[in-house]
Design a protein around this motif. Structure first.
Motif, mmCIF file in Angstrom:
data_model
loop_
_atom_site.group_PDB
_atom_site.id
_atom_site.type_symbol
_atom_site.label_atom_id
_atom_site.label_comp_id
_atom_site.label_asym_id
_atom_site.label_seq_id
_atom_site.Cartn_x
_atom_site.Cartn_y
_atom_site.Cartn_z
ATOM 1 N N VAL A 95 79.133 49.103 35.029
ATOM 2 C CA VAL A 95 78.093 49.850 34.328
ATOM 3 C C VAL A 95 77.491 50.958 35.209
ATOM 4 O O VAL A 95 77.000 51.957 34.691
ATOM 5 N N GLN A 98 79.836 53.925 34.566
ATOM 6 C CA GLN A 98 79.665 54.415 33.179
ATOM 7 C C GLN A 98 78.373 55.226 33.060
ATOM 8 O O GLN A 98 78.381 56.341 32.540
ATOM 9 N N SER A 241 79.494 58.516 24.954
ATOM 10 C CA SER A 241 80.314 57.460 25.547
ATOM 11 C C SER A 241 80.867 57.952 26.880
ATOM 12 O O SER A 241 80.977 59.161 27.129
ATOM 13 N N ASP A 242 81.204 56.989 27.692
ATOM 14 C CA ASP A 242 81.729 57.279 29.028
ATOM 15 C C ASP A 242 83.039 58.056 28.902
ATOM 16 O O ASP A 242 83.973 57.579 28.242
ATOM 17 N N THR A 245 86.059 55.629 30.167
ATOM 18 C CA THR A 245 86.435 54.390 29.470
ATOM 19 C C THR A 245 86.211 54.473 27.972
ATOM 20 O O THR A 245 86.660 53.610 27.221
ATOM 21 N N GLY A 246 85.474 55.497 27.530
ATOM 22 C CA GLY A 246 85.154 55.619 26.105
ATOM 23 C C GLY A 246 84.065 54.654 25.669
ATOM 24 O O GLY A 246 83.711 54.607 24.491
ATOM 25 N N GLU A 247 83.516 53.881 26.612
ATOM 26 C CA GLU A 247 82.527 52.869 26.216
ATOM 27 C C GLU A 247 81.117 53.434 26.185
ATOM 28 O O GLU A 247 80.792 54.352 26.930
ATOM 29 N N ARG A 248 80.279 52.839 25.330
ATOM 30 C CA ARG A 248 78.851 53.183 25.296
ATOM 31 C C ARG A 248 78.091 52.232 26.206
ATOM 32 O O ARG A 248 78.550 51.129 26.482
ATOM 33 N N LEU A 249 76.889 52.643 26.600
ATOM 34 C CA LEU A 249 76.086 51.750 27.448
ATOM 35 C C LEU A 249 75.509 50.601 26.621
ATOM 36 O O LEU A 249 75.005 50.838 25.513
ATOM 37 N N PRO A 250 75.566 49.380 27.147
ATOM 38 C CA PRO A 250 74.944 48.263 26.417
ATOM 39 C C PRO A 250 73.434 48.470 26.302
ATOM 40 O O PRO A 250 72.825 49.075 27.193
ATOM 41 N N ASN A 253 71.315 47.575 29.248
ATOM 42 C CA ASN A 253 71.400 48.532 30.351
ATOM 43 C C ASN A 253 70.555 49.779 30.071
ATOM 44 O O ASN A 253 69.947 50.348 30.983
#
Ligand code: HEM
Length: 456
Positions: A95, A98, A241-242, A245-250, A253
């Motif tokens: 994280v 990210q 999104s990152d 990785t394409g992920e969003r922050l939880p 977080n």
């Protein structure tokens, strides 16, 4: 192999009891004055920690292939409230990467320009507030805190604390000050003592709850009124999104990041501005140069543009020299990745090393006449001669301060606005008294202002 010098201590407790709970940095700086070797070691409840201030050795510690930031005390204690926000996340927690990648665009030059109107609006609140209190003793650190808290919350999250409307500081600040001080005290306390101090534990938990409630309110308000993809910190955290990785922050977080930025984004810049005003009052020749600069570059009453603020030269050098003489974050730490040596001294893997900025920033190997406040050190031709590791107010490498440009833009603008409008004076001849709550600030510093005519 050479042996790292160390003051003698007690069994089990080591040197812990020698460190004053509310001013540890003053003690470390004093020890630095005692050990010419450029480093010393303390035993803190069985943990051997090395304190380093020789610039050549600091250069080695800044080699990120050999040393990295690890979340050790006191940062591991601060994690109680800032969780895995950028400041207190381990580098290898996914994280951190990210959030770092998602938030970097919010600190570009372009973003600074976008925040500028809001920075200006709050700086105008400060000048209006001081104009209404001419001839009174103005509480410098409190007012700089009002300014910097309002700036980071408005630019970062679209949230208004309206700190200049109230004679009292916002309860968030009291909770934050309490929690940071407690983290510093716990750093030097046996865990069993911490457990026994029930009242302190209760207050600490209450302070953390107060800060979290505010963070939840900030996020709730934004969610209720989405800003259509605003590119401020909160907008990016909620929507981007990152890129890797394409992920969003939880969500959890995002809360940690909001609290991290509310703290890291104002506490330090407030200290910088307070120390800068102190330095200007102590150095009338420099103050005269700064008045002259604002009279030249900011004539009339028009609000200054971002471009004008970027043209300033004297004020940025006042800030550079202030960060040398009084670094609001007085230390940062790295840990040896493998068994190694620094300056010929042994550093086994896992050894934490604290870089002591007040001693590094005055080290004779890096600075001529280190005790002198001299903004000409920062003239381009003299800057080139500086020791590469003699100045680290914003930390180092990948974990260096993400908000550096933000802080410097805000501080330039604020000083320019104050100096353009007011003549500063210090009738009570304040003597520097440092307050440490992990960061440093001048305690009880007041000054007076009166409206100034240009070229006065
Ligand atoms: C990190 C100093 C202003 C956000 C740091 C570090 C230092 C520092 C020394 C590194 C700490 C370490 O290695 O453990 C300062 C000073 C400031 C300032 C002296 C003002 C004069 C700001 C502002 C913001 C900010 C305005 C946000 C808007 C952060 C964050 C980190 C950080 C999030 C952690 C970065 C990471 O590890 O990814 N700062 N800071 N700082 N700072 Fe600042």
């Amino acid at each position: 192999m050479k042996q790292i010098p160390s003051p003698s201590g007690l069994p089990i407790l080591g040197n812990t009891l020698q460190i004053p709970a509310h001013s540890p940095m003053a003690h470390f700086t004093e020890l630095a004055g005692r050990y010419d070797e450029g480093l010393f070691q303390l035993d803190l409840l069985g943990r051997k920690v090395v304190f380093v201030y020789d610039p050549d050795m600091v250069a080695e510690l800044c080699d990120e292939t050999r040393f990295r930031k690890r979340i050790e005390p006191p940062l591991s204690i601060v994690r109680d409230f800032s969780g895995d926000g950028l400041f207190t996340a381990e580098l290898d927690e996914p994280v951190w990467g990210q959030a770092h990648r998602i938030l970097m665009p919010a600190f570009s030059q372009r973003s600074m320009k976008a925040y500028y109107p809001q920075m200006l609006e709050i700086a105008e609140r400060l000048t209006a507030s001081w104009a209404a209190r001419q001839g009174e003793d103005l509480p410098v650190s409190d007012d700089m805190t009002r300014l910097t808290l309002d700036v980071i919350s408005l630019t970062g999250f679209g949230y208004r604390f309206e700190s200049f409307r109230s004679p009292e500081l916002h309860p968030f600040l009291k909770a934050m000050g309490g929690a940071l001080t407690e983290a510093m005290v716990r750093n030097q306390q046996l865990p069993v003592v911490t457990k026994l101090k029930r009242r302190s534990e209760e207050t600490y938990r209450q302070d953390i709850a107060t800060m979290r409630e505010l963070v939840d309110d900030v996020i709730r308000r934004r969610r209720a009124e989405p800003s259509g993809g605003a590119k401020d910190l909160l907008g990016l955290m909620l929507e981007a999104s990152d890129p890797l990785t394409g992920e969003r922050l939880p969500d959890a977080n995002i809360r940690d990041q909001v609290l991290t930025f509310l703290i890291a984004g104002h506490e330090t810049t407030s200290g910088l501005l307070s120390f800068a005003l102190y330095n200007l009052l102590r150095h009338p020749h420099t103050l005269a140069q700064a008045y002259d600069e604002v009279d030249r570059l900011l004539p009339g009453d028009e609000p200054p543009t971002y471009e004008t603020i970027m043209k300033l030269d004297v004020i940025p050098r006042v800030l550079d020299e202030t960060l040398r003489t009084w670094s609001p974050i007085p230390a940062f730490a790295v840990t040896a990745l493998e068994d190694t040596t620094v300056g010929g001294y042994p550093f086994p893997a896992g050894t934490p090393a604290v870089i002591v900025l007040p001693a590094l920033h005055r080290h004779p190997k890096a600075w001529e006449r280190p005790e002198e406040f001299d903004i000409d050190r920062w003239l381009p031709e003299r800057k080139q001669e500086q020791h590469p590791a003699g100045y680290k107010p914003f930390g180092n490498g990948e974990r260096a301060c993400i908000g550096r440009q933000f802080a410097l833009t805000e501080a330039r603008l604020t000083l320019a606005m104050l100096l353009r409008r007011f003549a500063l004076s210090d009738p009570s001849a304040y003597r520097m008294q440092i307050k440490q709550t992990l960061t440093l600030k001048p305690e009880g510093f007041t000054l007076q202002v009166r409206e100034r005519r240009p070229h006065e």
